[in-house]
Scaffold this motif. Structure first.
Motif, PDB file in Angstrom:
ATOM      1  N   VAL A   8       1.002  -1.351  -0.037  1.00  0.00           N
ATOM      2  CA  VAL A   8       0.097  -0.069  -0.052  1.00  0.00           C
ATOM      3  C   VAL A   8       1.009   1.312   0.008  1.00  0.00           C
ATOM      4  O   VAL A   8       1.752   1.311   0.879  1.00  0.00           O
ATOM      5  N   ASP A   9       0.526   1.979  -0.901  1.00  0.00           N
ATOM      6  CA  ASP A   9       1.345   3.398  -1.248  1.00  0.00           C
ATOM      7  C   ASP A   9       0.873   4.214   0.306  1.00  0.00           C
ATOM      8  O   ASP A   9       0.046   3.927   0.670  1.00  0.00           O
ATOM      9  N   VAL A  10       1.568   5.347   0.463  1.00  0.00           N
ATOM     10  CA  VAL A  10       1.338   6.285   1.568  1.00  0.00           C
ATOM     11  C   VAL A  10       0.581   7.474   1.045  1.00  0.00           C
ATOM     12  O   VAL A  10      -0.519   7.867   1.286  1.00  0.00           O
ATOM     13  N   ASP A  11       1.253   8.369   0.354  1.00  0.00           N
ATOM     14  CA  ASP A  11       1.011   9.402  -0.224  1.00  0.00           C
ATOM     15  C   ASP A  11      -0.215   9.428  -1.182  1.00  0.00           C
ATOM     16  O   ASP A  11       0.039   8.860  -2.253  1.00  0.00           O
ATOM     17  N   GLY A  12      -1.300   9.994  -1.009  1.00  0.00           N
ATOM     18  CA  GLY A  12      -2.276   9.972  -2.136  1.00  0.00           C
ATOM     19  C   GLY A  12      -3.194   8.604  -1.763  1.00  0.00           C
ATOM     20  O   GLY A  12      -4.362   8.614  -2.602  1.00  0.00           O
ATOM     21  N   VAL A  13      -2.883   7.682  -0.939  1.00  0.00           N
ATOM     22  CA  VAL A  13      -3.753   6.764  -0.568  1.00  0.00           C
ATOM     23  C   VAL A  13      -3.865   6.775   0.902  1.00  0.00           C
ATOM     24  O   VAL A  13      -5.281   6.589   1.218  1.00  0.00           O
ATOM     25  N   SER A  40      -3.189  16.076 -13.577  1.00  0.00           N
ATOM     26  CA  SER A  40      -2.687  14.821 -13.448  1.00  0.00           C
ATOM     27  C   SER A  40      -1.756  14.329 -12.317  1.00  0.00           C
ATOM     28  O   SER A  40      -1.951  15.355 -11.183  1.00  0.00           O
ATOM     29  N   TRP A  41      -1.313  13.384 -11.959  1.00  0.00           N
ATOM     30  CA  TRP A  41      -0.714  12.909 -10.379  1.00  0.00           C
ATOM     31  C   TRP A  41       0.277  13.821 -10.183  1.00  0.00           C
ATOM     32  O   TRP A  41       0.369  14.271  -8.935  1.00  0.00           O
ATOM     33  N   ASP A  42       1.092  14.364 -11.220  1.00  0.00           N
ATOM     34  CA  ASP A  42       2.224  15.293 -10.768  1.00  0.00           C
ATOM     35  C   ASP A  42       1.754  16.858 -10.797  1.00  0.00           C
ATOM     36  O   ASP A  42       0.302  17.067 -10.638  1.00  0.00           O
ATOM     37  N   ILE A 134      -1.134  -1.323  -4.265  1.00  0.00           N
ATOM     38  CA  ILE A 134      -2.481  -0.150  -4.253  1.00  0.00           C
ATOM     39  C   ILE A 134      -1.599   0.996  -4.114  1.00  0.00           C
ATOM     40  O   ILE A 134      -0.718   1.426  -3.519  1.00  0.00           O
ATOM     41  N   ASP A 135      -1.663   1.787  -5.358  1.00  0.00           N
ATOM     42  CA  ASP A 135      -1.042   3.161  -5.518  1.00  0.00           C
ATOM     43  C   ASP A 135      -1.810   4.050  -6.188  1.00  0.00           C
ATOM     44  O   ASP A 135      -2.745   3.875  -7.203  1.00  0.00           O
ATOM     45  N   ASP A 136      -1.583   5.530  -6.115  1.00  0.00           N
ATOM     46  CA  ASP A 136      -2.382   6.604  -6.755  1.00  0.00           C
ATOM     47  C   ASP A 136      -1.557   6.937  -8.007  1.00  0.00           C
ATOM     48  O   ASP A 136      -1.971   7.779  -8.700  1.00  0.00           O
ATOM     49  N   LYS A 137      -0.284   6.394  -8.203  1.00  0.00           N
ATOM     50  CA  LYS A 137       0.275   6.958  -9.369  1.00  0.00           C
ATOM     51  C   LYS A 137       0.296   5.766 -10.448  1.00  0.00           C
ATOM     52  O   LYS A 137       0.759   4.798 -10.389  1.00  0.00           O
TER      53      LYS A 137
END
Ligand SMILES: [Mg+2]
Length: 193
Positions: A8-13, A40-42, A134-137
Motif C-alpha cells: 500500500v502506497d502512502v501519499d495519496g492513499v 494529472s498525478w504530478d 495499491i497506489d495512486d500513481k
C-alpha cells in the motif's frame, strides 16, 4: 493459511500530502489551489518547472511528513485490509529531505500501528513482490503490473489520476478507492488458492 502480501502506497492513499502542497503553493504564488487544479498525478499544472526545486525544498522541511493527516477512512480501511492481507507500506521518500524516512516511520506507527519492518522505502515499486499493489500513481501501477503478470494492480482513485492505461493493461487494473472492495478481492484470492 498465510495471508497474501499486499503493498500500500502512502501519499495519496493513506496520507493527505496535497494539503501541505497547496499551502506551500499558496505561500509561493499568493493564490489558492484545490484538487480541481490538478490535471494529472504530478504537480505540473500548479508549480512551474523553474520553481519546482524551491517547492520540494519547502515540502521537505521537518514536521511536514510527520504531521500529514490520514485520509478519512484510511485507518479503518487498513484495519479491514490487515484482517485478510499481510500488509506492507511501499513508499517513495521525498528526495532531498533528510528526515522524511524517519518521520514517515513515526507517522505510520502512530496512526496505523505499522512497524518499520513492514515499510519498504523505494522509488522502484515494481520490485515489491506481492499479490497486489495499491497506489495512486499510474506509472507505478504500470511498472508493477508489467513485472507481476499474475498480480492485481490497484490504481487508488483520485480526481487527478484519470489515466488511460494501454488496452492490454486496462482490463487488469482495478480503479477504486474502496477499502471494502480491495479487502474483498484479497479475501476472494485466499479462497481460490
Ligand atoms: Mg502516492
Amino acid at each position: 493459511m498465510k495471508k497474501p502480501r499486499v503493498g500500500v502506497d502512502v501519499d495519496g492513499v493513506l496520507g493527505d500530502l496535497l494539503t501541505p502542497c497547496f499551502t506551500i503553493a499558496a505561500e509561493m504564488f499568493g493564490k489558492t489551489f484545490t484538487i480541481d487544479d490538478l490535471t494529472s498525478w504530478d504537480l505540473d499544472s500548479i508549480i512551474p518547472k523553474d520553481r519546482l526545486d524551491e517547492f520540494w525544498q519547502k515540502l521537505g522541511e521537518p514536521g511536514i511528513c510527520r504531521n500529514l493527516k490520514p485520509y478519512h477512512g484510511a485507518i479503518d480501511g487498513m484495519r479491514m485490509l490487515g484482517e485478510v492481507a499481510d500488509v506492507f507500506l511501499v513508499t517513495s521518500h521525498l528526495h532531498g529531505s533528510p528526515q522524511w524516512v524517519y518521520e514517515r516511520e513515526q507517522w505510520a506507527h502512530e496512526h496505523f500501528g505499522i512497524d518499520r519492518h513492514k515499510i519498504v522505502h523505494t522509488k522502484s515499486k515494481h520490485i515489491f513482490a506481492g499479490k497486489m499493489l495499491i497506489d495512486d500513481k499510474p506509472k507505478n501501477i504500470e511498472e508493477w503490473a508489467e513485472e507481476h503478470p499474475l498480480g492485481i494492480p490497484v490504481l487508488w482513485h483520485q480526481p487527478y489520476n484519470h489515466h488511460m492505461f494501454t488496452r492490454k493493461l486496462a482490463p487488469r487494473v482495478f480503479r477504486t478507492n474502496s477499502w471494502e472492495l480491495v479487502s474483498s478481492v484479497v479475501r476472494a484470492m485466499t479462497i481460490s488458492i
